[in-house]
Design an enzyme around this catalytic site. Structure first.
Site, short mmCIF file in Angstrom:
data_model
loop_
_atom_site.label_atom_id
_atom_site.label_comp_id
_atom_site.label_asym_id
_atom_site.label_seq_id
_atom_site.Cartn_x
_atom_site.Cartn_y
_atom_site.Cartn_z
N GLU A 62 -98.23 -19.13 6.41
CA GLU A 62 -97.90 -18.85 7.81
C GLU A 62 -99.04 -19.30 8.72
O GLU A 62 -98.82 -19.81 9.83
CB GLU A 62 -97.67 -17.34 8.00
CG GLU A 62 -96.49 -16.78 7.21
CD GLU A 62 -96.88 -16.29 5.82
OE1 GLU A 62 -97.80 -16.87 5.20
OE2 GLU A 62 -96.26 -15.33 5.34
N ASN A 91 -99.85 -22.44 1.73
CA ASN A 91 -101.12 -21.77 1.48
C ASN A 91 -102.13 -22.77 0.91
O ASN A 91 -101.77 -23.71 0.19
CB ASN A 91 -100.97 -20.53 0.59
CG ASN A 91 -100.21 -20.76 -0.70
OD1 ASN A 91 -99.41 -21.67 -0.81
ND2 ASN A 91 -100.45 -19.91 -1.68
N CYS A 109 -100.94 -11.97 8.38
CA CYS A 109 -100.02 -12.97 8.95
C CYS A 109 -99.04 -12.32 9.91
O CYS A 109 -98.62 -12.95 10.89
CB CYS A 109 -99.30 -13.74 7.84
SG CYS A 109 -100.40 -14.95 7.08
N CYS A 114 -103.16 -18.39 4.20
CA CYS A 114 -101.72 -18.27 3.92
C CYS A 114 -100.91 -19.41 4.54
O CYS A 114 -101.34 -20.07 5.50
CB CYS A 114 -101.18 -16.95 4.46
SG CYS A 114 -101.72 -15.50 3.57
N CYS A 139 -97.84 -11.27 4.67
CA CYS A 139 -98.91 -10.27 4.49
C CYS A 139 -99.26 -9.65 5.85
O CYS A 139 -98.86 -10.15 6.91
CB CYS A 139 -100.13 -10.90 3.84
SG CYS A 139 -101.14 -11.90 4.97
N GLU A 185 -105.70 -22.58 -1.01
CA GLU A 185 -106.67 -21.70 -1.66
C GLU A 185 -108.01 -22.39 -1.88
O GLU A 185 -108.13 -23.61 -1.73
CB GLU A 185 -106.08 -21.19 -2.99
CG GLU A 185 -104.82 -20.36 -2.75
CD GLU A 185 -104.24 -19.79 -4.04
OE1 GLU A 185 -104.64 -20.22 -5.14
OE2 GLU A 185 -103.39 -18.89 -3.91
N1 THU Z 1 -99.72 -15.89 0.66
C1 THU Z 1 -99.15 -16.58 1.69
O1 THU Z 1 -99.31 -17.79 1.81
N2 THU Z 1 -98.41 -15.89 2.58
C2 THU Z 1 -98.17 -14.54 2.50
O2 THU Z 1 -97.56 -13.98 3.40
C3 THU Z 1 -98.63 -13.78 1.35
C4 THU Z 1 -99.58 -14.47 0.45
C5 THU Z 1 -100.55 -16.64 -0.32
C6 THU Z 1 -102.00 -16.32 -0.26
C7 THU Z 1 -102.45 -16.75 -1.65
O3 THU Z 1 -102.75 -18.15 -1.63
C8 THU Z 1 -101.23 -16.52 -2.51
O4 THU Z 1 -100.14 -16.34 -1.62
C9 THU Z 1 -101.34 -15.32 -3.42
O5 THU Z 1 -101.62 -14.17 -2.71
#
Ligand code: THU
Length: 127
Positions: A54, A41, A88, A52, A85, A43
């Site tokens: 994925e 991920n 994704c 994310c 999520c 941010e």
């Molecule tokens: N996140 C992912 O990378 N993949 C997921 O399937 C769920 C959430 C990340 C997004 C964000 O940077 C952090 O987790 C907190 O939500």
């Protein structure tokens, strides 16, 4: 799993740029022709602009010419069994099939393997 997707996802999570949530995530894809792609991920201080793990893995696959996602492992060190999520799940569906296996991991290994059909029932598809 012949390829150690769990280990690759754990390594990917170490690359995460997650200073805002402090919730690193790693994901590794294996394609139906045996290539692997990892992502983390990424941010942003403008929170909605992050994405994310994925999504990063899928972008790497697309940059290598695309392919079909046969399996994907997801790992978050701060969660026992992370599931992708909603967004994704739809992105995995774009490049996968109902049989695509999603491996939900913890630090020790795969906790559960679930098909995309079970993870995203009645998925939207215009095809
Ligand atoms: N996140 C992912 O990378 N993949 C997921 O399937 C769920 C959430 C990340 C997004 C964000 O940077 C952090 O987790 C907190 O939500």
């Amino acid at each position: 799993m012949a390829i150690d997707l769990h280990r690759m996802a754990v390594l990917a999570a170490k690359k995460a740029h997650a200073p805002h949530s402090n919730f690193p995530v790693g994901a590794t894809i294996v394609t139906s022709d045996g290539r692997t792609f990892s992502g983390c991920n990424v941010e942003n201080v403008s929170y909605p602009e992050g994405w994310c793990a994925e999504t990063s893995a899928i972008a790497h696959m697309v940059m290598d010419g695309g392919g079909e996602i046969a399996e994907i492992a997801v790992f978050a060190p701060k969660m026992d069994e992370i599931t992708p999520c909603g967004g994704c799940r739809q992105r995995i569906a774009e490049f996968g099939s109902p049989k695509t296996l999603v491996h939900l991991c913890d630090a020790k290994g795969v906790v559960e393997s679930i098909t995309l059909a079970d993870l995203l029932p009645k998925a939207f598809s215009k095809l």
